[in-house]
Design an enzyme around this catalytic site. Structure first.
Site, mmCIF file in Angstrom:
data_model
loop_
_atom_site.group_PDB
_atom_site.id
_atom_site.type_symbol
_atom_site.label_atom_id
_atom_site.label_comp_id
_atom_site.label_asym_id
_atom_site.label_seq_id
_atom_site.Cartn_x
_atom_site.Cartn_y
_atom_site.Cartn_z
ATOM 1 N N ASP A 94 37.011 40.850 58.722
ATOM 2 C CA ASP A 94 37.331 40.242 57.290
ATOM 3 C C ASP A 94 36.853 38.770 57.115
ATOM 4 O O ASP A 94 36.460 38.307 56.186
ATOM 5 C CB ASP A 94 38.961 40.182 57.161
ATOM 6 C CG ASP A 94 39.593 41.515 56.697
ATOM 7 O OD1 ASP A 94 38.617 42.410 56.704
ATOM 8 O OD2 ASP A 94 40.781 41.525 56.388
ATOM 9 N N HIS A 136 45.717 34.764 50.900
ATOM 10 C CA HIS A 136 46.275 34.925 52.146
ATOM 11 C C HIS A 136 45.717 34.057 53.376
ATOM 12 O O HIS A 136 46.458 33.943 54.483
ATOM 13 C CB HIS A 136 45.575 36.354 52.738
ATOM 14 C CG HIS A 136 45.512 37.513 52.071
ATOM 15 N ND1 HIS A 136 46.678 38.208 51.701
ATOM 16 C CD2 HIS A 136 44.709 38.486 51.285
ATOM 17 C CE1 HIS A 136 46.776 39.156 51.038
ATOM 18 N NE2 HIS A 136 45.377 39.353 50.697
ATOM 19 N N GLY A 144 42.390 37.820 55.776
ATOM 20 C CA GLY A 144 41.946 38.792 54.593
ATOM 21 C C GLY A 144 41.151 38.211 53.672
ATOM 22 O O GLY A 144 41.024 37.921 52.408
ATOM 23 N N ASP A 172 47.820 40.720 42.686
ATOM 24 C CA ASP A 172 46.978 41.498 43.331
ATOM 25 C C ASP A 172 47.564 42.535 44.327
ATOM 26 O O ASP A 172 48.715 42.588 44.440
ATOM 27 C CB ASP A 172 46.175 40.366 44.523
ATOM 28 C CG ASP A 172 45.144 40.780 45.147
ATOM 29 O OD1 ASP A 172 44.127 40.455 45.010
ATOM 30 O OD2 ASP A 172 45.454 41.917 46.311
ATOM 31 N N HIS A 174 47.563 43.385 47.071
ATOM 32 C CA HIS A 174 47.954 42.791 48.520
ATOM 33 C C HIS A 174 49.228 41.863 48.232
ATOM 34 O O HIS A 174 48.982 41.053 47.467
ATOM 35 C CB HIS A 174 46.951 42.423 49.320
ATOM 36 C CG HIS A 174 45.832 43.514 49.514
ATOM 37 N ND1 HIS A 174 44.897 43.449 48.748
ATOM 38 C CD2 HIS A 174 45.704 44.614 50.264
ATOM 39 C CE1 HIS A 174 43.972 44.524 49.144
ATOM 40 N NE2 HIS A 174 44.596 45.235 50.039
ATOM 41 N N TYR A 305 37.548 44.937 44.329
ATOM 42 C CA TYR A 305 36.241 45.501 45.199
ATOM 43 C C TYR A 305 35.383 46.531 44.434
ATOM 44 O O TYR A 305 34.944 47.387 45.078
ATOM 45 C CB TYR A 305 36.738 45.798 46.590
ATOM 46 C CG TYR A 305 37.680 44.802 47.169
ATOM 47 C CD1 TYR A 305 36.856 43.610 47.703
ATOM 48 C CD2 TYR A 305 38.980 44.638 46.979
ATOM 49 C CE1 TYR A 305 37.673 42.365 48.012
ATOM 50 C CE2 TYR A 305 39.771 43.489 47.430
ATOM 51 C CZ TYR A 305 38.944 42.453 47.981
ATOM 52 O OH TYR A 305 39.586 41.370 48.346
HETATM 53 ZN ZN LIG Z 1 43.766 42.399 47.408
#
Ligand SMILES: [Zn+2]
Ligand SMILES: [Zn+2]
Length: 387
Positions: A94, A136, A144, A172, A174, A305
């Site tokens: 990552d 992150h 991340g 997001d 995440h 993404y």
């Molecule tokens: Zn994310």
């Protein structure tokens, strides 16, 4: 009039880790080409920025870590630093080691700081840094895809510039773990993250009962969504939890992270949103900013993404809401033509996706999410309102 400002992410330093990496300037090109093609930014709306200095970065990061990122960003890093890289979360899949990393990450952080200063000074009501949102990053480690946490810097800068309370909202897919941890014991920053449940999704944190510690207990909100959550349930959950949280907190500034990886087509998660939910979230935050804090609203990008089919539309929507523009009805064919060769599936013709067919998984997710919202409101001693 909505005085809004936009960071031109094309001007930030190049960072070559492939199209999907959040620091990849190439990831921003289809977005800015779409904005340009539809004439959605006027000259006076661009906001200039400068890279964050080491002193500015040190507001969120350990000096040792900043030194490590700098050293590991050299063309040929010193082997002694390479050996220490894992301790700083660097040299992983990552967070690979790559030349120019410090410059790129510091530029992103500086751009979100510029947005914060523009809004706090009253130069603009709203400001958007599509390259930001690196939620992150930790004080002493990359995580991340994120090296420097521009959101933590923004909230602390706003506090320094006079905001008593900052509301951070993270849509997001995440969990916004780096931001939540930074303010875990700080009741003046309310963090609110809606994300795919930590039962299945990295970073496996962000549960309903994680409320913050000490005097800050109750200022951390986590709203985990079940896999296969669709638009209706996601939007209702966000509204039912965020509105009471925000209204009780009465922020002086809203900082939001608009990662678009909760989209159904995103390869990194299994929520089933369409771009309509990104419009819903942007409108909700926009309305809240005017209702609660004189319009003061700083927005950033984040994960996402699908750099051709989703990301350009997701963040064009955020910018249109923020700048008070109607959404273009159909995407210009010339834009589609220019980017189609990079993407195997046809590029969409509209900003808003058609509704997705909903299946049994979606209904089950909706039922579980409704239960989660009730539990969350109970944890925060707020009753849920019917409907
Ligand atoms: Zn994310
Ligand atoms: Zn406005």
């Amino acid at each position: 009039m909505h005085r809004a400002r936009l960071i031109d992410a094309r001007q930030l330093p190049v960072y070559d880790l492939g199209i999907s990496h959040p620091f990849a300037r190439e990831r921003q090109l289809p977005l800015f080409d779409l904005l340009r093609t539809h004439g959605l930014v006027s000259d006076e709306e661009w906001l200039a920025s400068a890279p964050a200095t080491d002193a500015e970065l040190a507001v969120a990061h350990h000096p040792d870590y900043i030194r490590a990122v700098r050293a590991l960003s050299a063309e040929n890093p010193d082997p002694a630093w390479l050996a220490r890289a894992p301790a700083f979360g660097m040299g992983t899949e990552d967070n690979p080691i790559a030349p120019g990393q410090h410059a790129a990450a510091a530029a992103v952080a500086g751009a979100t700081l510029a947005c914060t200063r523009a809004v706090m000074s009253g130069q603009a009501a709203h400001a958007f840094n599509p390259a930001g949102g690196l939620h992150h990053a930790l004080p002493g480690a990359a995580s991340g895809f994120c090296v420097y946490n521009d959101l933590v810097l923004a909230a602390r800068e706003a506090r320094r510039l006079g905001a008593a309370r900052v509301l951070y909202v993270d849509v997001d897919v995440h969990h916004g773990d780096g931001v939540e941890r930074a303010f875990d014991a700080d009741p003046q920053v309310l963090t609110f993250s809606i994300h795919e449940t930590p039962d299945v999704r990295w970073p496996f944190t962000g549960r309903v009962g994680d409320l913050g510690s000490g005097a800050a207990r109750g200022s951390k909100w986590n709203l985990p969504m079940w896999p296969e959550t669709g638009d209706d349930s996601w939007q209702q959950s966000l509204r039912d939890a965020l509105l009471p949280a925000a209204r009780r907190f009465r922020p002086d500034l809203i900082v939001s992270q608009h990662g678009c990886d909760a989209h159904a087509e995103d390869p990194l998660a299994t929520l089933l949103l369409t771009t309509s939910s990104f419009l819903f979230a942007a409108r909700l935050l926009h309305e809240l900013s005017h209702e609660l804090c004189g319009g003061r609203w700083v927005a950033t990008g984040g994960g996402g993404y699908q750099p051709y089919r989703v990301l350009p539309r997701a963040w064009t929507i955020v910018w249109c809401v923020m700048s008070g523009r109607p959404l273009p009805e159909r995407l210009d064919p010339s834009w589609r033509q220019r980017w189609q060769q990079r993407e195997s599936r046809p590029l969409p013709q509209n900003l808003l996706d058609p509704p997705l067919p909903t299946g049994a998984g979606c209904a089950e997710a909706a039922a579980r999410n409704a239960e989660t919202v009730r539990a969350l409101l109970a944890c925060h001693a707020l009753a849920s309102e019917p409907g």
